[in-house]
Design an enzyme around this catalytic site. Structure first.
Site, short mmCIF file in Angstrom:
data_model
loop_
_atom_site.label_atom_id
_atom_site.label_comp_id
_atom_site.label_asym_id
_atom_site.label_seq_id
_atom_site.Cartn_x
_atom_site.Cartn_y
_atom_site.Cartn_z
N HIS A 186 -2.73 7.45 -4.35
CA HIS A 186 -2.90 5.97 -3.30
C HIS A 186 -3.10 4.75 -4.18
CE1 HIS A 186 -5.79 2.83 -1.87
NE2 HIS A 186 -5.10 3.06 -1.13
N HIS A 222 -20.60 11.15 4.52
CA HIS A 222 -21.08 12.40 5.17
C HIS A 222 -20.92 13.73 4.59
CE1 HIS A 222 -16.83 11.71 6.13
NE2 HIS A 222 -16.68 13.02 6.51
N ASN A 235 -3.07 0.50 -3.40
CA ASN A 235 -2.99 -0.70 -2.59
C ASN A 235 -3.31 -1.92 -3.58
OD1 ASN A 235 -5.07 -2.59 -1.00
ND2 ASN A 235 -3.48 -2.06 0.27
N ASN A 269 -4.46 -6.22 14.55
CA ASN A 269 -3.20 -5.86 15.55
C ASN A 269 -2.05 -5.65 14.60
OD1 ASN A 269 -2.20 -5.20 18.07
ND2 ASN A 269 -1.26 -7.18 18.12
N ARG A 324 0.82 -3.05 12.75
CA ARG A 324 1.63 -1.83 13.26
C ARG A 324 0.76 -0.52 13.08
NH1 ARG A 324 6.31 1.21 11.48
NH2 ARG A 324 7.65 1.92 12.96
N SER A 336 0.95 -1.12 0.13
CA SER A 336 0.06 0.05 0.00
C SER A 336 1.07 1.26 -0.02
CB SER A 336 -0.96 -0.07 1.30
OG SER A 336 -0.11 0.06 2.45
N HIS A 339 -6.46 7.95 -15.97
CA HIS A 339 -7.46 6.81 -16.34
C HIS A 339 -7.09 6.08 -17.53
CE1 HIS A 339 -10.64 7.39 -13.36
NE2 HIS A 339 -10.23 8.44 -13.16
#
Length: 343
Positions: free
Chosen positions: A123, A187, A125, A297, A299, A109, A157
C-alpha cells in the site's frame, strides 16, 4: 480553476509557494504514471483501465485498476484532487484550526493484491492539504506479507530508510514507529503487516515529528525524547515526500521478482485469502483515507478499490505450530527492527 483560498502563515508556520497546489498535483499525477507503467511491465500481461471522474462539490480524479494479470490479481493506483467549503470531521478532530476554511486536498494512493501468496500486498499513499491558514503533507508505504521472508521486509525498510535519511536522520525512526502504530488492528491486537513508514500533519512548524493521537505510543515516546525539531519549509517537506514516492518501485519490485515464480497450492492460497480479510477489516474500520473519501462524497468505486477481489474468513482460526503461517503470527506481525536485519 478556483479551489481553496491561498494558505496564510500562522506565527509559527511558513508560507507555501503560490504555485504549491499546482506543483503537488502535477507530481501526484507523474508518480501515478510512473508506477503504473512499471507495474504493467513487471506484470507482463495486465493493463490498467482508467476511469476519470468529477466530484459535484469540486474536483475529481483518475482511477486506474489492473485486473487478472500475470502477477497482479488486482491493483489500483488512484489520483484525486478535491476542494470545497467544509472539511470533514475526520480532519477537524486533528486540525480544529482548519474549521470554517475552504480546503484543497490532492493525493495518490495505491494498493496491489498479487495472485501468488508468496508476494506481499503493498500500500502507498501520499497526500497534501491546504485549509485556510494551515497546510500539511502526509502518507507512507507499508508491506503486508502472507508468508514470512525476512529479506523482503528488510529490503523494503532499508530502501525507505535511505530515502528518509537523505532528508532528516530522525524521519525513519519516528515514521517507522508511527507506521507500526497506525496499521494496527486493535480488535485483533496485531499489526496489519511488517510496516514501513507513515506520517501526517507535517507542516514545517517547529515541534515534534510525531503528531499522532497517542501520547504514550513508541512513536510518541521516541519523538518526545528528540525534543522539538527546527522549522522546515514547504520545499524541504515536498522534496522529502517526492523522494519517498520515488522509493516505492525499488523497494517493492525486487520482492516481486524474487517471489513471483514460487509454486503454491491450495493451502497457501487459502491462507492468503484468509489474511486478506485483515486488509478488509482495517480499511473499512480504521483507514483515514477511506473515511475522508466517504465523508467528502468521493467516488465510492475509487475509494474501495483497495479491497481485494477475493477474500475469506474462518471462525476461530489458529495456525499450526512450527509452520510458516505460525511464524508470520509469532514474528512478522510484531514490530521488528527490519532496517538493521542481517541474514
Amino acid at each position: 480553476m478556483t479551489t481553496a483560498s491561498t494558505a496564510q502563515p500562522t506565527s509559527s508556520q511558513p508560507l507555501p509557494p503560490t504555485d504549491a497546489k499546482e506543483r503537488v498535483s502535477q507530481w501526484m499525477k507523474q508518480i501515478q504514471d510512473k508506477i503504473c507503467q512499471a507495474l504493467e511491465s513487471a506484470d507482463g500481461a495486465g493493463k490498467f483501465q482508467q476511469d476519470e471522474w468529477e466530484r459535484e462539490e469540486g474536483g475529481g480524479g483518475r482511477s486506474r485498476v489492473l485486473r487478472e494479470g500475470n502477477v497482479l490479481e488486482q491493483g489500483g493506483v488512484n489520483f484525486s484532487e478535491v476542494w470545497g467549503s467544509h472539511l470533514p470531521p475526520s480532519i477537524l478532530t486533528q486540525r480544529p484550526e482548519a474549521a470554517g476554511h475552504k480546503f484543497y486536498a490532492t493525493g495518490t494512493s495505491m494498493v496491489l493484491h498479487p495472485r501468488n501468496p508468496y508476494i506481499p500486498t503493498v500500500h502507498l499513499n501520499y497526500r497534501y492539504f491546504e485549509a485556510g491558514p494551515v497546510w500539511w503533507f502526509g502518507g507512507g508505504i507499508d508491506l503486508t506479507p502472507y508468508y514470512p521472508f525476512a529479506e523482503d521486509a528488510a529490503h523494503l525498510h532499508k530502501t525507505l530508510k535511505q530515502a528518509c535519511d537523505n532528508h532528516h536522520p530522525e524521519y525513519y525512526p519516528v515514521f517507522k514507529r508511527w507506521c507500526d502504530e497506525y496499521f494496527y488492528l486493535k480488535h485483533r491486537q496485531e499489526t496489519r503487516g511488517v510496516g514501513g513508514i507513515f506520517f501526517d500533519y507535517q507542516d514545517g512548524r517547529e515541534g515534534q515529528l510525531y503528531r499522532g493521537p497517542h501520547s504514550n505510543s513508541p512513536a510518541a515516546v521516541y519523538s518526545n525524547q528528540l525534543g522539538n525539531q527546527p522549522p522546515r519549509n514547504w520545499e524541504e517537506i515536498f522534496a522529502f515526500v517526492c523522494d519517498c514516492g520515488e522509493a516505492f518501485l525499488p523497494s517493492y519490485l525486487p520482492i516481486v521478482d524474487r517471489r513471483k515464480n514460487i509454486e503454491y497450492g491450495d493451502r497457501e492460497r487459502n491462507f492468503q485469502l484468509y489474511r486478506r480479510g485483515r486488509y478488509v477489516e482495517f480499511n473499512l474500520v480504521y483507514d483515514r483515507g477511506t473515511i475522508f473519501g466517504l465523508q467528502t462524497n468521493g467516488r465510492t468505486e475509487s475509494i474501495l478499490m483497495s479491497l481485494p477481489p477475493l477474500v475469506r474468513w474462518e471462525y476461530g482460526y489458529t495456525p499450526e505450530p512450527n509452520t510458516p503461517e505460525a511464524e508470520l503470527y509469532d514474528t512478522f506481525l510484531k514490530p521488528q527492527d527490519w532496517a538493521n536485519w542481517n541474514p
